[in-house]
Write an enzyme that holds these catalytic residues in place. Structure first.
Site, PDB file in Angstrom:
ATOM      1  N   ASP A   1       1.814   0.100   3.700  1.00 49.03           N
ATOM      2  CA  ASP A   1       0.840   1.164   3.420  1.00 49.03           C
ATOM      3  C   ASP A   1       0.500   1.283   1.927  1.00 49.03           C
ATOM      4  O   ASP A   1      -0.523   1.879   1.579  1.00 49.03           O
ATOM      5  CB  ASP A   1       1.375   2.521   3.904  1.00 49.03           C
ATOM      6  CG  ASP A   1       1.719   2.522   5.385  1.00 49.03           C
ATOM      7  OD1 ASP A   1       1.179   1.668   6.113  1.00 49.03           O
ATOM      8  OD2 ASP A   1       2.518   3.374   5.804  1.00 49.03           O
TER       9      ASP A   1
ATOM     10  N   HIS B   1       0.603  -3.840  14.932  1.00 47.56           N
ATOM     11  CA  HIS B   1       1.774  -4.422  14.267  1.00 47.56           C
ATOM     12  C   HIS B   1       1.580  -5.860  13.819  1.00 47.56           C
ATOM     13  O   HIS B   1       2.429  -6.394  13.090  1.00 47.56           O
ATOM     14  CB  HIS B   1       2.995  -4.302  15.183  1.00 47.56           C
ATOM     15  CG  HIS B   1       3.355  -2.868  15.450  1.00 47.56           C
ATOM     16  ND1 HIS B   1       2.797  -2.151  16.478  1.00 47.56           N
ATOM     17  CD2 HIS B   1       4.167  -2.016  14.793  1.00 47.56           C
ATOM     18  CE1 HIS B   1       3.272  -0.909  16.461  1.00 47.56           C
ATOM     19  NE2 HIS B   1       4.104  -0.801  15.448  1.00 47.56           N
TER      20      HIS B   1
ATOM     21  N   THR C   1       6.465  -1.177   1.733  1.00 47.46           N
ATOM     22  CA  THR C   1       5.665  -0.662   2.835  1.00 47.46           C
ATOM     23  C   THR C   1       4.298  -1.340   2.821  1.00 47.46           C
ATOM     24  O   THR C   1       3.724  -1.554   1.749  1.00 47.46           O
ATOM     25  CB  THR C   1       5.426   0.868   2.802  1.00 47.46           C
ATOM     26  OG1 THR C   1       4.374   1.201   3.708  1.00 47.46           O
ATOM     27  CG2 THR C   1       5.048   1.393   1.429  1.00 47.46           C
TER      28      THR C   1
ATOM     29  N   MET D   1      -3.703  -0.043  10.077  1.00 49.81           N
ATOM     30  CA  MET D   1      -2.602   0.894   9.806  1.00 49.81           C
ATOM     31  C   MET D   1      -2.755   1.514   8.416  1.00 49.81           C
ATOM     32  O   MET D   1      -3.756   1.286   7.724  1.00 49.81           O
ATOM     33  CB  MET D   1      -1.265   0.175   9.934  1.00 49.81           C
ATOM     34  CG  MET D   1      -0.827  -0.018  11.370  1.00 49.81           C
ATOM     35  SD  MET D   1       0.839  -0.715  11.417  1.00 49.81           S
ATOM     36  CE  MET D   1       1.252  -0.471  13.133  1.00 49.81           C
ATOM     37  N   GLY D   2      -1.737   2.239   7.995  1.00 46.47           N
ATOM     38  CA  GLY D   2      -1.756   2.838   6.656  1.00 46.47           C
ATOM     39  C   GLY D   2      -1.298   4.279   6.633  1.00 46.47           C
ATOM     40  O   GLY D   2      -1.187   4.884   5.574  1.00 46.47           O
TER      41      GLY D   2
ATOM     42  N   GLN E   1      -0.274  -6.637  11.634  1.00 46.53           N
ATOM     43  CA  GLN E   1      -0.354  -6.494  10.174  1.00 46.53           C
ATOM     44  C   GLN E   1       1.017  -6.514   9.510  1.00 46.53           C
ATOM     45  O   GLN E   1       1.136  -6.739   8.315  1.00 46.53           O
ATOM     46  CB  GLN E   1      -1.040  -5.168   9.811  1.00 46.53           C
ATOM     47  CG  GLN E   1      -2.487  -5.099  10.236  1.00 46.53           C
ATOM     48  CD  GLN E   1      -2.961  -3.657  10.388  1.00 46.53           C
ATOM     49  OE1 GLN E   1      -3.601  -3.121   9.505  1.00 46.53           O
ATOM     50  NE2 GLN E   1      -2.655  -3.031  11.509  1.00 46.53           N
ATOM     51  N   ARG E   2       2.045  -6.213  10.278  1.00 43.45           N
ATOM     52  CA  ARG E   2       3.391  -6.131   9.705  1.00 43.45           C
ATOM     53  C   ARG E   2       4.220  -7.384   9.949  1.00 43.45           C
ATOM     54  O   ARG E   2       5.281  -7.542   9.337  1.00 43.45           O
ATOM     55  CB  ARG E   2       4.136  -4.939  10.318  1.00 43.45           C
ATOM     56  CG  ARG E   2       3.667  -3.644   9.822  1.00 43.45           C
ATOM     57  CD  ARG E   2       4.685  -2.526   9.875  1.00 43.45           C
ATOM     58  NE  ARG E   2       5.669  -2.499  10.901  1.00 43.45           N
ATOM     59  CZ  ARG E   2       5.972  -1.417  11.634  1.00 43.45           C
ATOM     60  NH1 ARG E   2       5.296  -0.307  11.452  1.00 43.45           N
ATOM     61  NH2 ARG E   2       6.947  -1.449  12.505  1.00 43.45           N
TER      62      ARG E   2
HETATM   63  O1  F6P Z   1       4.547   2.800   7.470  1.00 48.36           O
HETATM   64  C1  F6P Z   1       4.207   1.582   8.030  1.00 48.36           C
HETATM   65  C2  F6P Z   1       3.503   1.751   9.337  1.00 48.36           C
HETATM   66  O2  F6P Z   1       3.158   0.480   9.832  1.00 48.36           O
HETATM   67  C3  F6P Z   1       2.291   2.675   9.308  1.00 48.36           C
HETATM   68  O3  F6P Z   1       1.154   2.042   8.787  1.00 48.36           O
HETATM   69  C4  F6P Z   1       2.177   3.059  10.758  1.00 48.36           C
HETATM   70  O4  F6P Z   1       1.547   4.305  10.931  1.00 48.36           O
HETATM   71  C5  F6P Z   1       3.603   3.148  11.187  1.00 48.36           C
HETATM   72  O5  F6P Z   1       4.356   2.356  10.283  1.00 48.36           O
HETATM   73  C6  F6P Z   1       3.826   2.679  12.587  1.00 48.36           C
HETATM   74  O6  F6P Z   1       5.175   2.670  12.826  1.00 48.36           O
HETATM   75  P1  F6P Z   1       5.900   2.217  14.166  1.00 48.36           P
HETATM   76  O7  F6P Z   1       4.861   1.789  15.135  1.00 48.36           O
HETATM   77  O8  F6P Z   1       6.813   1.114  13.781  1.00 48.36           O
HETATM   78  O9  F6P Z   1       6.663   3.415  14.609  1.00 48.36           O
END
Ligand code: F6P
Length: 372
Positions: A158, A302, A156, A200-201, A304-305
């Site tokens: 986070d 996103h 994750t 995020m986090g 960040q991901r």
């Molecule tokens: O758990 C990872 C994370 O990116 C969190 O930081 C964020 O709150 C959440 O997922 C957002 O999720 P999504 O937008 O994919 O539903």
């Protein structure tokens, strides 16, 4: 039914002699049919784990690897993809997950757990390697209790999973946020405006803390410590007085002491998590009004991901994958591989998912030295 793991589960903390390199394989000759899935929010490094599991599973154990599409949804519906060596070529630097992901919770679906067990039985899956955060591994914990052989891998951005020092994905996310902050310093200074960076986090402030410290933010706000808006405004004014412009890093889950600025629309996922977001814009509006200088919000979201994993995350993800396949062949179940210091160890899944790892006050105090 899938075969149950035969090895002992650690009784507490790190399993004694858990270093995979030092544990003799109990049944190295047994070829297994092993399922892999990625659940929850994606993060950089997922593909590197899949690659490591497949490379060592096939190369050293002669295993057959089966990928389940879109997390627990694929297990519920028996939606699979074969994972041979060709399927994992070129995956190490690739972001996202080639298996797809979802926030499906089998325990929130009528007859879900029974359907999962039936799929595993029908496909002859001997063991499952779920790669996920607290939700995905929470399901894994319950399935292990129900008798499925499960070895979890923590991921994750986070970094909020207890029992591991770091999850992969976090380092990459912090790198992205830090680079954004670096860039925002120069444009903010040029326009004499405050820039509020929302990261995020979820309920843990690790990304904000690390990115804020690495990027030289003037204020860092995290969910673990409700903030005082007067103090935030004071730090911004002080920064303007020095001839530079303030950068405020705010975690999406942060909230003011007085309870104002609450913004979530209330929408929840299958695990009951409220979708967060909006604190950056609300905070920027207050700062603009109170400092009498323009303030803008930047939501990194996103970004960040996405994208390629950092070297740290590639190595951690690879080591986790290797350790997971070793644990399966050691007959382990109900465990998660974890990073402690520089060692990969095995911990109980139930322990890892019992509570979130939050930012302790002393870590936040380190960041506070640089406020204003
Ligand atoms: O758990 C990872 C994370 O990116 C969190 O930081 C964020 O709150 C959440 O997922 C957002 O999720 P999504 O937008 O994919 O539903």
């Amino acid at each position: 039914m899938p075969r149950k793991g035969s090895g002992a589960v650690p009784t507490c903390g790190i399993m004694a002699g858990a270093n995979p390199a030092t544990v003799p394989l109990l049944d190295a000759e047994v070829r297994m049919r092993i399922g892999i899935l990625t659940g929850g929010g994606d993060c950089p490094g997922l593909n590197a784990v899949i690659r490591a599991v497949v490379r060592k599973g096939i190369g050293e154990h002669g295993d057959e690897l089966v990928g389940f599409r879109d997390g627990w949804r694929g297990v519920l519906e028996g939606d699979t993809v074969p994972l041979d060596l060709a399927a994992v070529r070129g995956l190490l630097p690739r972001g996202g997950t080639v298996l797809g992901t979802s926030r499906t919770n089998p325990y929130a679906v009528d007859g879900g757990p029974e359907r999962v067990l039936a799929t595993l039985d029908r496909l002859g899956i001997d063991a499952l390697i779920p790669i996920g955060g607290e939700d995905t591994l929470g399901v894994a914990t319950r399935l292990a209790e129900a008798g499925v052989t499960v070895v979890g891998v923590p991921k994750t951005i986070d970094n909020d999973l207890d029992a591991t020092d770091y999850t992969f994905g976090f380092d990459t996310a912090v790198g992205v946020a830090m680079e954004a902050i670096d860039r925002l310093h120069t444009t903010g200074d040029s326009h004499h405006r405050t820039l509020v960076v929302e990261v995020m986090g979820r309920h843990a402030g690790w990304i904000a803390l690390h990115a804020g410290m690495a990027g030289g933010a003037n204020v860092v706000l995290i969910p673990e410590k409700p903030f005082d808006i007067d103090a935030v405004v004071g730090h911004c004014l002080h920064r303007f007085e020095s001839g530079f412009s303030p950068i405020v890093v705010v975690s999406e889950g942060a909230a003011p002491k007085d309870g104002g600025l609450m913004l979530s629309g209330g929408e929840k996922d299958a695990f009951g998590h409220v979708r967060l977001g909006g604190i950056g814009a609300a905070l920027a509006a207050v700062i603009e009004e109170r400092t009498n200088r323009e303030a803008r919000a930047v939501v990194l979201g996103h970004v960040q991901r996405g994208g390629t994993p950092s070297p740290f995350d590639r190595v951690l993800a690879t080591r986790f994958g290797l350790a997971a396949i070793d644990a399966v062949h050691d007959g382990q179940s109900g465990i998660m591989v974890a990073l402690r210091g520089t060692d990969i160890v095995r911990v109980r899944l139930s322990e890892a998912t019992a509570q979130l790892k939050l930012v302790p006050p002393e870590r936040y105090a380190e960041a506070e030295v640089f406020f204003g």
